[in-house]
Design a protein around this motif. Sequence first.
Motif, PDB file in Angstrom:
ATOM      1  N   THR A  97       0.781  -1.228   0.042  1.00 58.85           N
ATOM      2  CA  THR A  97      -0.027  -0.093  -0.009  1.00 58.85           C
ATOM      3  C   THR A  97       0.894   1.392   0.170  1.00 58.85           C
ATOM      4  OG1 THR A  97       0.058   0.237   2.313  1.00 58.85           O
ATOM      5  CG2 THR A  97      -1.704  -1.272   1.190  1.00 58.85           C
ATOM      6  N   VAL A  98       0.435   2.421  -0.302  1.00 59.87           N
ATOM      7  CA  VAL A  98       1.129   3.647  -0.169  1.00 59.87           C
ATOM      8  C   VAL A  98       0.284   4.662   0.447  1.00 59.87           C
ATOM      9  CG1 VAL A  98       2.106   3.168  -2.579  1.00 59.87           C
ATOM     10  CG2 VAL A  98      -0.136   4.480  -2.523  1.00 59.87           C
ATOM     11  N   HIS A  99       0.883   5.922   0.708  1.00 60.91           N
ATOM     12  CA  HIS A  99       0.205   7.009   1.611  1.00 60.91           C
ATOM     13  C   HIS A  99      -0.297   7.981   0.541  1.00 60.91           C
ATOM     14  CE1 HIS A  99       2.377   6.339   5.567  1.00 60.91           C
ATOM     15  NE2 HIS A  99       1.415   6.107   5.680  1.00 60.91           N
ATOM     16  N   ILE A 100      -1.422   8.628   0.848  1.00 55.03           N
ATOM     17  CA  ILE A 100      -1.908   9.661  -0.074  1.00 55.03           C
ATOM     18  C   ILE A 100      -2.455  10.363   1.083  1.00 55.03           C
ATOM     19  CG2 ILE A 100      -2.635   8.230  -2.290  1.00 55.03           C
ATOM     20  CD1 ILE A 100      -5.413   8.557  -1.062  1.00 55.03           C
ATOM     21  N   ARG A 101      -2.681  11.947   0.790  1.00 57.48           N
ATOM     22  CA  ARG A 101      -3.421  12.523   1.562  1.00 57.48           C
ATOM     23  C   ARG A 101      -4.550  13.091   1.114  1.00 57.48           C
ATOM     24  NH1 ARG A 101      -2.421  18.289   2.126  1.00 57.48           N
ATOM     25  NH2 ARG A 101      -0.573  18.235   1.045  1.00 57.48           N
ATOM     26  N   ARG A 108      -3.727   5.534   4.087  1.00 59.62           N
ATOM     27  CA  ARG A 108      -3.129   4.370   3.397  1.00 59.62           C
ATOM     28  C   ARG A 108      -4.018   3.883   2.427  1.00 59.62           C
ATOM     29  NH1 ARG A 108       1.695   1.998   3.482  1.00 59.62           N
ATOM     30  NH2 ARG A 108       3.014   2.751   5.442  1.00 59.62           N
ATOM     31  N   VAL A 109      -3.917   3.574   1.140  1.00 56.98           N
ATOM     32  CA  VAL A 109      -4.470   2.768   0.220  1.00 56.98           C
ATOM     33  C   VAL A 109      -3.950   1.771  -0.675  1.00 56.98           C
ATOM     34  CG1 VAL A 109      -5.881   5.160  -0.255  1.00 56.98           C
ATOM     35  CG2 VAL A 109      -3.703   4.586  -1.658  1.00 56.98           C
ATOM     36  N   SER A 110      -4.446   0.849  -0.975  1.00 56.80           N
ATOM     37  CA  SER A 110      -3.884  -0.297  -1.548  1.00 56.80           C
ATOM     38  C   SER A 110      -4.016  -0.003  -3.365  1.00 56.80           C
ATOM     39  CB  SER A 110      -4.799  -1.517  -1.569  1.00 56.80           C
ATOM     40  OG  SER A 110      -6.305  -1.365  -2.190  1.00 56.80           O
ATOM     41  N   LEU A 111      -3.344  -0.674  -4.064  1.00 54.46           N
ATOM     42  CA  LEU A 111      -3.311  -0.382  -5.441  1.00 54.46           C
ATOM     43  C   LEU A 111      -4.049  -1.604  -6.142  1.00 54.46           C
ATOM     44  CD1 LEU A 111       0.315   0.556  -5.683  1.00 54.46           C
ATOM     45  CD2 LEU A 111      -1.554   2.112  -5.697  1.00 54.46           C
ATOM     46  N   ASP A 112      -5.165  -1.245  -6.922  1.00 55.43           N
ATOM     47  CA  ASP A 112      -5.842  -2.442  -7.343  1.00 55.43           C
ATOM     48  C   ASP A 112      -6.111  -2.182  -8.960  1.00 55.43           C
ATOM     49  OD1 ASP A 112      -7.591  -4.691  -8.016  1.00 55.43           O
ATOM     50  OD2 ASP A 112      -8.581  -4.651  -5.943  1.00 55.43           O
ATOM     51  N   PRO A 113      -5.660  -2.403  -9.863  1.00 57.90           N
ATOM     52  CA  PRO A 113      -6.065  -1.866 -11.282  1.00 57.90           C
ATOM     53  C   PRO A 113      -7.093  -2.922 -11.712  1.00 57.90           C
ATOM     54  CG  PRO A 113      -4.082  -3.224 -11.134  1.00 57.90           C
ATOM     55  CD  PRO A 113      -4.282  -2.784  -9.771  1.00 57.90           C
ATOM     56  N   ASP A 114      -7.767  -3.811 -10.850  1.00 58.30           N
ATOM     57  CA  ASP A 114      -8.780  -4.548 -11.383  1.00 58.30           C
ATOM     58  C   ASP A 114     -10.055  -3.865 -11.116  1.00 58.30           C
ATOM     59  OD1 ASP A 114      -7.227  -6.716 -12.724  1.00 58.30           O
ATOM     60  OD2 ASP A 114      -7.205  -7.850 -10.878  1.00 58.30           O
ATOM     61  N   LEU A 115     -10.185  -3.037 -10.102  1.00 59.05           N
ATOM     62  CA  LEU A 115     -11.434  -2.117  -9.754  1.00 59.05           C
ATOM     63  C   LEU A 115     -11.790  -0.985 -11.030  1.00 59.05           C
ATOM     64  CD1 LEU A 115     -10.911  -1.168  -6.028  1.00 59.05           C
ATOM     65  CD2 LEU A 115     -12.492  -2.927  -6.976  1.00 59.05           C
ATOM     66  N   THR A 116     -13.075  -1.189 -11.135  1.00 58.16           N
ATOM     67  CA  THR A 116     -13.521  -0.246 -12.185  1.00 58.16           C
ATOM     68  C   THR A 116     -13.373   1.143 -11.731  1.00 58.16           C
ATOM     69  OG1 THR A 116     -15.251  -2.050 -12.448  1.00 58.16           O
ATOM     70  CG2 THR A 116     -15.611  -0.187 -13.508  1.00 58.16           C
ATOM     71  N   TYR A 117     -13.322   1.412 -10.538  1.00 62.37           N
ATOM     72  CA  TYR A 117     -13.188   2.851  -9.980  1.00 62.37           C
ATOM     73  C   TYR A 117     -12.307   2.986  -8.908  1.00 62.37           C
ATOM     74  CZ  TYR A 117     -17.776   3.372 -12.447  1.00 62.37           C
ATOM     75  OH  TYR A 117     -18.871   3.251 -13.412  1.00 62.37           O
ATOM     76  N   SER A 192       9.201   5.972  -5.790  1.00 64.39           N
ATOM     77  CA  SER A 192      10.281   5.951  -4.901  1.00 64.39           C
ATOM     78  C   SER A 192      10.075   6.420  -3.787  1.00 64.39           C
ATOM     79  CB  SER A 192      11.328   7.112  -5.719  1.00 64.39           C
ATOM     80  OG  SER A 192      10.737   8.415  -5.748  1.00 64.39           O
ATOM     81  N   VAL A 193      10.731   5.477  -2.625  1.00 62.13           N
ATOM     82  CA  VAL A 193      10.268   6.000  -1.508  1.00 62.13           C
ATOM     83  C   VAL A 193      11.230   7.207  -0.945  1.00 62.13           C
ATOM     84  CG1 VAL A 193      10.590   5.021   1.002  1.00 62.13           C
ATOM     85  CG2 VAL A 193       9.901   3.276  -1.031  1.00 62.13           C
ATOM     86  N   GLN A 194      10.470   8.013  -0.289  1.00 66.97           N
ATOM     87  CA  GLN A 194      11.215   9.373  -0.035  1.00 66.97           C
ATOM     88  C   GLN A 194      11.450   9.130   1.524  1.00 66.97           C
ATOM     89  OE1 GLN A 194      11.288  12.264  -2.183  1.00 66.97           O
ATOM     90  NE2 GLN A 194      11.024  10.298  -3.421  1.00 66.97           N
ATOM     91  N   ASP A 195      10.866   8.635   2.339  1.00 63.26           N
ATOM     92  CA  ASP A 195      11.359   8.355   3.833  1.00 63.26           C
ATOM     93  C   ASP A 195      10.653   7.164   4.483  1.00 63.26           C
ATOM     94  OD1 ASP A 195       8.629   9.091   4.404  1.00 63.26           O
ATOM     95  OD2 ASP A 195       9.200  11.183   4.457  1.00 63.26           O
ATOM     96  N   ARG A 196      11.012   6.944   5.830  1.00 63.07           N
ATOM     97  CA  ARG A 196      10.562   5.888   6.412  1.00 63.07           C
ATOM     98  C   ARG A 196       8.857   5.775   6.556  1.00 63.07           C
ATOM     99  NH1 ARG A 196      13.733   2.055   8.401  1.00 63.07           N
ATOM    100  NH2 ARG A 196      15.750   2.205   8.426  1.00 63.07           N
ATOM    101  N   ARG A 197       8.217   7.073   6.109  1.00 59.65           N
ATOM    102  CA  ARG A 197       6.930   7.003   6.624  1.00 59.65           C
ATOM    103  C   ARG A 197       6.249   6.491   5.332  1.00 59.65           C
ATOM    104  NH1 ARG A 197       6.510  13.120   7.890  1.00 59.65           N
ATOM    105  NH2 ARG A 197       7.401  12.986   5.713  1.00 59.65           N
ATOM    106  N   GLY A 198       6.974   5.873   4.228  1.00 58.31           N
ATOM    107  CA  GLY A 198       6.185   5.477   3.047  1.00 58.31           C
ATOM    108  C   GLY A 198       5.859   6.384   2.139  1.00 58.31           C
ATOM    109  N   ASP A 199       5.873   7.703   2.224  1.00 57.77           N
ATOM    110  CA  ASP A 199       5.450   8.680   1.122  1.00 57.77           C
ATOM    111  C   ASP A 199       6.151   8.615  -0.142  1.00 57.77           C
ATOM    112  OD1 ASP A 199       4.122  10.059   3.382  1.00 57.77           O
ATOM    113  OD2 ASP A 199       5.671  11.127   3.766  1.00 57.77           O
ATOM    114  N   VAL A 200       5.479   8.508  -1.048  1.00 56.77           N
ATOM    115  CA  VAL A 200       5.996   8.269  -2.428  1.00 56.77           C
ATOM    116  C   VAL A 200       5.893   9.388  -3.388  1.00 56.77           C
ATOM    117  CG1 VAL A 200       5.787   5.477  -1.876  1.00 56.77           C
ATOM    118  CG2 VAL A 200       4.027   6.872  -3.304  1.00 56.77           C
ATOM    119  N   GLN A 201       6.403   9.433  -4.406  1.00 58.11           N
ATOM    120  CA  GLN A 201       6.138  10.136  -5.504  1.00 58.11           C
ATOM    121  C   GLN A 201       6.197   9.317  -6.693  1.00 58.11           C
ATOM    122  OE1 GLN A 201       8.901  13.481  -5.580  1.00 58.11           O
ATOM    123  NE2 GLN A 201      10.416  12.139  -6.841  1.00 58.11           N
TER     124      GLN A 201
END
Length: 201
Positions: A97-101, A108-117, A192-201
């Motif tokens: 999973t990844v962080h979003i704001r 935290r959200v999962s990545l699931d490209p099989d979901l329609t939305y 790319s992981v930015q820090d230990r909190r799991g923030d990504v870009q």
Amino acid sequence: MRTNGKPAAMYVSPAFDYIYVRNSEGIQFPKGYDDAKVVISGAYKESAFHSKINELVLDDIPLKDVDVVLLAKASTQMVEGRPIVGVLGRAALFRFTVHIRVGEKKKRVSLDPDLTYTTFPSFWISSLKENPEDQKKFTHYDDFLSVGQGALVKNLFMGGSPIENEKIFFHDEVEIGSLGLPFFAAHSGNVSVQDRRGDVQ
């Protein structure tokens, strides 16, 4: 991310079924027993081999003994000093999973490209400044249909970068957010992981 203790970067694409890797300067993957051909972009064929990553660290989460497909041609691409060693396909997306704001709150959200939305739990609506649209949609899950309420979310961020006008469906029956197919269709890049909190870009 890190592969076998070394900093690296990988593309993310649900269009790929597995995790594909290439050798690069400083990072080598073992060549397995299976010699096959992989079709790339519908036409180009490249030799490929079964391989394994002893430890793949994604979002500060170590994954052990990860099966991958090693492509014969080495990679020369770099990003922020890290070699780009391959692409994370569906086999990887379902595992972390990844962080979003959302508004002012980090989720935290999962990545699931099989979901329609793209789907969020209904109780996340309170994090938004905008009111959700007064409409109902259906989203397919593995074994049931869930009624969702649509909202055009404007204050959504990933790794400090805004994700503008993202269509989200809020559901009573889910407890974790999931980025679905429209997100992957509209946004591309590498993780790319930015820090230990799991923030990504």
